[in-house]
Design an enzyme around this catalytic site. Structure first.
Site, PDB file in Angstrom:
ATOM      1  N   GLU A 253      29.269  46.146  60.621  1.00 18.12           N
ATOM      2  CA  GLU A 253      29.551  44.717  60.593  1.00 18.12           C
ATOM      3  C   GLU A 253      28.356  43.931  61.139  1.00 18.12           C
ATOM      4  O   GLU A 253      27.712  44.371  62.093  1.00 18.12           O
ATOM      5  CB  GLU A 253      30.791  44.407  61.443  1.00 18.12           C
ATOM      6  CG  GLU A 253      32.065  45.028  60.887  1.00 18.12           C
ATOM      7  CD  GLU A 253      33.319  44.606  61.634  1.00 18.12           C
ATOM      8  OE1 GLU A 253      33.248  43.711  62.512  1.00 18.12           O
ATOM      9  OE2 GLU A 253      34.381  45.188  61.340  1.00 18.12           O
TER      10      GLU A 253
ATOM     11  N   LYS B 256      29.416  52.134  57.449  1.00 17.53           N
ATOM     12  CA  LYS B 256      29.562  50.680  57.260  1.00 17.53           C
ATOM     13  C   LYS B 256      29.354  50.011  58.602  1.00 17.53           C
ATOM     14  O   LYS B 256      29.819  50.533  59.634  1.00 17.53           O
ATOM     15  CB  LYS B 256      30.948  50.358  56.692  1.00 17.53           C
ATOM     16  CG  LYS B 256      31.175  48.861  56.512  1.00 17.53           C
ATOM     17  CD  LYS B 256      32.350  48.548  55.601  1.00 17.53           C
ATOM     18  CE  LYS B 256      33.716  48.660  56.253  1.00 17.53           C
ATOM     19  NZ  LYS B 256      33.923  47.783  57.418  1.00 17.53           N
TER      20      LYS B 256
ATOM     21  N   GLU C  35      34.455  40.146  53.554  1.00 22.21           N
ATOM     22  CA  GLU C  35      35.879  40.033  53.910  1.00 22.21           C
ATOM     23  C   GLU C  35      36.237  38.565  54.129  1.00 22.21           C
ATOM     24  O   GLU C  35      35.523  37.836  54.852  1.00 22.21           O
ATOM     25  CB  GLU C  35      36.155  40.853  55.192  1.00 22.21           C
ATOM     26  CG  GLU C  35      37.614  40.796  55.620  1.00 22.21           C
ATOM     27  CD  GLU C  35      38.005  41.878  56.621  1.00 22.21           C
ATOM     28  OE1 GLU C  35      37.173  42.766  56.912  1.00 22.21           O
ATOM     29  OE2 GLU C  35      39.153  41.811  57.108  1.00 22.21           O
TER      30      GLU C  35
ATOM     31  N   ASP D 111      37.521  51.284  60.867  1.00 19.84           N
ATOM     32  CA  ASP D 111      37.922  51.200  62.268  1.00 19.84           C
ATOM     33  C   ASP D 111      39.281  50.504  62.357  1.00 19.84           C
ATOM     34  O   ASP D 111      39.877  50.409  63.434  1.00 19.84           O
ATOM     35  CB  ASP D 111      36.848  50.513  63.122  1.00 19.84           C
ATOM     36  CG  ASP D 111      36.527  49.114  62.646  1.00 19.84           C
ATOM     37  OD1 ASP D 111      37.042  48.692  61.597  1.00 19.84           O
ATOM     38  OD2 ASP D 111      35.749  48.427  63.348  1.00 19.84           O
ATOM     39  N   SER D 112      39.803  50.073  61.202  1.00 18.20           N
ATOM     40  CA  SER D 112      41.179  49.579  61.132  1.00 18.20           C
ATOM     41  C   SER D 112      42.167  50.700  61.448  1.00 18.20           C
ATOM     42  O   SER D 112      43.358  50.449  61.589  1.00 18.20           O
ATOM     43  CB  SER D 112      41.469  49.015  59.736  1.00 18.20           C
ATOM     44  OG  SER D 112      41.168  49.984  58.740  1.00 18.20           O
TER      45      SER D 112
ATOM     46  N   ASP E  58      33.256  53.594  59.287  1.00 15.50           N
ATOM     47  CA  ASP E  58      32.831  52.438  60.074  1.00 15.50           C
ATOM     48  C   ASP E  58      32.132  52.861  61.355  1.00 15.50           C
ATOM     49  O   ASP E  58      32.599  53.782  62.055  1.00 15.50           O
ATOM     50  CB  ASP E  58      34.063  51.609  60.483  1.00 15.50           C
ATOM     51  CG  ASP E  58      34.318  50.455  59.543  1.00 15.50           C
ATOM     52  OD1 ASP E  58      33.352  49.877  59.021  1.00 15.50           O
ATOM     53  OD2 ASP E  58      35.507  50.134  59.344  1.00 15.50           O
TER      54      ASP E  58
HETATM   55  O1  KIV Z   1      38.204  48.838  58.847  1.00 17.30           O
HETATM   56  C1  KIV Z   1      38.561  48.482  57.711  1.00 17.30           C
HETATM   57  O2  KIV Z   1      39.596  48.918  57.218  1.00 17.30           O
HETATM   58  C2  KIV Z   1      37.701  47.553  56.987  1.00 17.30           C
HETATM   59  C3  KIV Z   1      38.203  46.799  55.794  1.00 17.30           C
HETATM   60  C4  KIV Z   1      37.101  46.146  55.073  1.00 17.30           C
HETATM   61  C5  KIV Z   1      39.088  47.434  54.865  1.00 17.30           C
HETATM   62  O3  KIV Z   1      36.604  47.375  57.378  1.00 17.30           O
END
Ligand code: KIV
Length: 293
Positions: free
Chosen positions: A145, A143, A211, A74-75, A113
């Site tokens: 969080e 992924k 992270e 999500d970056s 993400d």
């Molecule tokens: O969104 C992202 O890029 C991440 C990092 C861990 C690279 O979650």
């Protein structure tokens, strides 16, 4: 049969992809990296590499370079869409980036993400959003969080056939709650991180990403879980490492985090190419006869 040709037919060269051809198919079948290969790396004491990717060409380049895991992070919010944080990106936008990466990569395990707002309300919301990423974005895993609080959600997702990579430590979606980009797990908080990792791994997470965590804390987390770990600013004891590709390749400007190593200066290369192109156009030297019909 004689091919039909008219004076204004395109030549084969002209027909060959004037604006990009889409992904180049691999010449031979390629064995896909799967979650069990990452587990084997942990079991065998070997390492794997992970990079973010958001489009077909970078996905293809990183895939061909042997990067084992590609992350549609999500970056993309900060690194592609120009937002200040990762919070504004939507699930629909993540699906678009995911489809592009999935089209470009034939070997890597592709992970996307779950963006902010797409899983927090309920287990059903987390499953529905993950299903969309897998069905429409064609990714292989998601992924997410968050810590032990999400263990039941991860259990339900795993039971539904969704491989989950847990993301603990500094979690950018919570940056306002955490008070900015800060190392997590310092002092007495290290044990809580281990507890989070253990709870998420026991719930079925196939991998735990950490992270901005002190190296010794990350090493303790890695030792406490049987599943592979991935680090970003978490030292060298994790099974894998991940970087945002624009950081790794030196595309972006501004503050560079301590954990980033730049392997190229792509910004200078691209800027040089753009300046040379602009100079050629203004001088009338591009296009030349070799670029003209
Ligand atoms: O969104 C992202 O890029 C991440 C990092 C861990 C690279 O979650």
């Amino acid at each position: 049969m004689v091919p039909v040709s008219t004076p204004d037919s395109n030549t084969p060269a002209e027909l060959a992809a004037p604006y990009g051809s889409g992904p180049t198919p691999p010449s031979a079948p390629i064995k896909r990296i799967r979650t069990h290969h990452l587990q084997a790396a942990k079991n065998n004491g070997t390492k794997f590499a992970m990079l973010t990717a958001y489009d077909q060409y970078t996905a293809q380049i990183f895939d061909e370079a042997g990067i084992e895991v590609l992350l549609i992070g999500d970056s993309a919010a900060n690194n592609v869409l120009g937002y200040e944080t990762s919070l504004p990106i939507t699930l629909d936008e993540m699906i678009v980036f995911s489809r592009a990466v999935s089209a470009g990569a034939h070997r890597a395990l592709i992970v996307a993400d779950l963006p902010f707002g797409s899983y927090e309300s309920s287990t059903a919301q987390a499953i529905d959003s993950s299903v969309r990423l897998m069905k429409e974005g064609l990714v292989h895993a998601v992924k997410m969080e968050g810590g032990a609080y999400y263990a039941d959600t991860v259990r339900a997702m795993t039971a539904a056939g969704i491989p989950v990579m847990a993301h603990i430590g500094f979690t950018p979606q919570s940056e306002h709650a955490l008070g900015g980009y800060r190392v997590q797990g310092r002092g007495g908080a290290g044990q809580a991180l281990t507890d989070d990792a253990v709870a998420l791994a026991e719930a079925g997470a196939f991998c735990v990403l950490m992270e901005m965590v002190p190296s010794d804390v990350a090493a303790a987390v890695d030792a406490a879980v049987a599943v592979p770990t991935v680090g970003i600013g978490a030292g060298n004891s994790t099974t894998g490492q991940v970087l945002v590709w624009q950081d790794m390749a030196g595309l972006r400007t501004g503050h560079i985090a301590k954990f980033v190593k730049q392997y190229a200066d792509l910004r200078t290369v691209l800027s040089g190419a753009a300046k040379a192109y602009g100079d050629d156009v203004r001088a009338g030297t591009f296009p030349g006869p070799e670029h003209s019909f």
